[in-house]
Design a protein around this motif. Structure first.
Motif, mmCIF file in Angstrom:
data_model
loop_
_atom_site.group_PDB
_atom_site.id
_atom_site.type_symbol
_atom_site.label_atom_id
_atom_site.label_comp_id
_atom_site.label_asym_id
_atom_site.label_seq_id
_atom_site.Cartn_x
_atom_site.Cartn_y
_atom_site.Cartn_z
ATOM 1 N N ALA A 170 39.261 43.705 30.423
ATOM 2 C CA ALA A 170 38.173 43.288 31.306
ATOM 3 C C ALA A 170 38.536 41.981 32.010
ATOM 4 C CB ALA A 170 36.884 43.113 30.504
ATOM 5 N N LEU A 171 38.142 41.852 33.263
ATOM 6 C CA LEU A 171 38.362 40.643 34.052
ATOM 7 C C LEU A 171 37.098 39.787 34.006
ATOM 8 C CD1 LEU A 171 40.212 42.065 37.198
ATOM 9 C CD2 LEU A 171 41.196 40.882 35.228
ATOM 10 N N ARG A 172 37.285 38.564 33.573
ATOM 11 C CA ARG A 172 36.152 37.654 33.476
ATOM 12 C C ARG A 172 36.217 36.668 34.644
ATOM 13 N NH1 ARG A 172 36.218 36.242 26.946
ATOM 14 N NH2 ARG A 172 35.978 38.418 26.245
ATOM 15 N N PHE A 173 35.192 36.677 35.455
ATOM 16 C CA PHE A 173 35.142 35.807 36.637
ATOM 17 C C PHE A 173 34.237 34.604 36.318
ATOM 18 C CE2 PHE A 173 36.084 39.999 38.260
ATOM 19 C CZ PHE A 173 37.096 39.747 39.169
ATOM 20 N N SER A 203 44.321 30.426 35.921
ATOM 21 C CA SER A 203 44.732 31.812 36.135
ATOM 22 C C SER A 203 44.512 32.191 37.596
ATOM 23 C CB SER A 203 43.957 32.751 35.217
ATOM 24 O OG SER A 203 42.570 32.712 35.529
ATOM 25 N N ARG A 204 45.076 33.346 37.972
ATOM 26 C CA ARG A 204 44.932 33.794 39.359
ATOM 27 C C ARG A 204 43.477 34.098 39.681
ATOM 28 N NH1 ARG A 204 49.672 35.251 41.886
ATOM 29 N NH2 ARG A 204 48.531 36.668 43.270
ATOM 30 N N GLU A 206 40.819 32.611 38.341
ATOM 31 C CA GLU A 206 40.115 31.332 38.490
ATOM 32 C C GLU A 206 40.491 30.653 39.802
ATOM 33 O OE1 GLU A 206 39.694 30.141 33.744
ATOM 34 O OE2 GLU A 206 41.387 29.402 34.938
ATOM 35 N N GLN A 207 41.749 30.767 40.227
ATOM 36 C CA GLN A 207 42.146 30.194 41.511
ATOM 37 C C GLN A 207 41.426 30.895 42.671
ATOM 38 O OE1 GLN A 207 46.391 30.211 41.902
ATOM 39 N NE2 GLN A 207 46.732 28.969 40.060
ATOM 40 N N ALA A 208 41.251 32.239 42.560
ATOM 41 C CA ALA A 208 40.535 32.958 43.623
ATOM 42 C C ALA A 208 39.079 32.529 43.685
ATOM 43 C CB ALA A 208 40.645 34.469 43.383
ATOM 44 N N VAL A 209 38.433 32.335 42.523
ATOM 45 C CA VAL A 209 37.034 31.884 42.501
ATOM 46 C C VAL A 209 36.922 30.464 43.052
ATOM 47 C CG1 VAL A 209 35.060 31.403 41.011
ATOM 48 C CG2 VAL A 209 36.487 33.417 40.595
ATOM 49 N N ALA A 210 37.904 29.599 42.746
ATOM 50 C CA ALA A 210 37.896 28.238 43.276
ATOM 51 C C ALA A 210 38.016 28.252 44.798
ATOM 52 C CB ALA A 210 39.034 27.431 42.666
#
Length: 264
Positions: A170-173, A203-204, A206-210
């Motif tokens: 599962a991917l946790r955003f 992580s990738r 977390e970087q996308a959410v940032a």
């Protein structure tokens, strides 16, 4: 050699001419003995004798000698290995071996004739394919079984399999608001900072959410983004909401529409 044999005219598939010439060509290896049909030569000689009033015994003897030699040449060419085996035998042993082979050939010929007669007699018979109706059924015998081993195997099948966790798939955003507040706190301390330095080690996902948090702040006009070149570090600085508000308060008359992050 008698004239009847020397002048015998032959009309074969591989040769046409007198018998004397055929023998010459065979001795010079100009014609292979396997190409000559011996039976046709014999039939031609018998027809030649039938045309005469008296039987020429000398011609018959000469013809038998020549035709026997021709048969020997043809047999040696067709069966070279057997010819080599016979050459190692003594005359008496070779005669016995030849007699044995002739007897075997006679048995094979009689067997072939018998099979041909059986085929002709039973041509109108038809046989049903499949097992005979009264054929005994084979008894199926099982090897000695151990009930305890069977019960143990069934008991192992009845156990429920262990639960397989899929949590690692599962991917946790993380929430976008978390990075929004983080960037606001940085801007209250510093006027400019680098995006790559702040997300280093994340992580990738977390970087996308940032990065989505940056777009949200840019949309609200709280920050300004700059980049010296493609793929260069992204620099984040404080925005100028007062200037943006002043521009929004101007009348729309005579002003050309401009694209901005909010209109996107």
């Amino acid at each position: 050699m008698a004239s009847a044999v020397r002048d015998l005219e032959l009309d074969l598939d591989a040769f046409e001419g007198p018998f004397d010439l055929l023998l010459t060509l065979l001795l010079k290896d100009a014609i292979s003995p396997s190409e000559i049909d011996i039976a046709d030569i014999v039939v031609a000689f018998v027809d030649r004798l039938a045309q005469r009033d008296e039987l020429d015994l000398d011609a018959c003897g000469e013809f038998l000698v020549l035709i026997a030699a021709l048969l020997e040449l043809k047999a040696r060419q067709l069966f070279p290995e057997e010819d080599a085996e016979l050459a190692e035998l003594e005359p008496e042993e070779a005669a016995e071996e030849l007699a044995r082979r002739l007897a075997e050939y006679r048995r094979m010929k009689l067997a072939a004739q018998w099979l041909r007669e059986q085929l002709e007699d039973q041509r109108e018979r038809y046989f049903r394919l499949g097992p005979a109706p009264l054929a005994p059924e084979p008894e199926r015998r099982l090897a000695a079984q151990e009930p305890l081993r069977l019960a143990e195997a069934l008991r192992g099948l009845a156990v429920e399999p262990p639960h397989v966790s899929l949590s690692h798939m599962a991917l946790r955003f993380p929430p976008v608001a978390q990075f929004v507040e983080r960037f606001r706190a940085l801007l209250r301390k510093r006027r400019v900072f680098d995006f790559d330095a702040e997300v280093h080690g994340l992580s990738r996902v977390e970087q996308a959410v940032a990065f989505l948090a940056l777009l949200e702040l840019r949309k609200e006009g709280e920050i300004a983004l700059s980049q010296a070149a493609p793929f260069a570090p992204i620099r984040i600085s404080r925005g100028e909401p007062a200037v943006a508000a002043a521009e929004d308060s101007r009348p729309d008359e005579g002003r050309m529409p401009q694209w901005n992050a909010r209109s996107a």
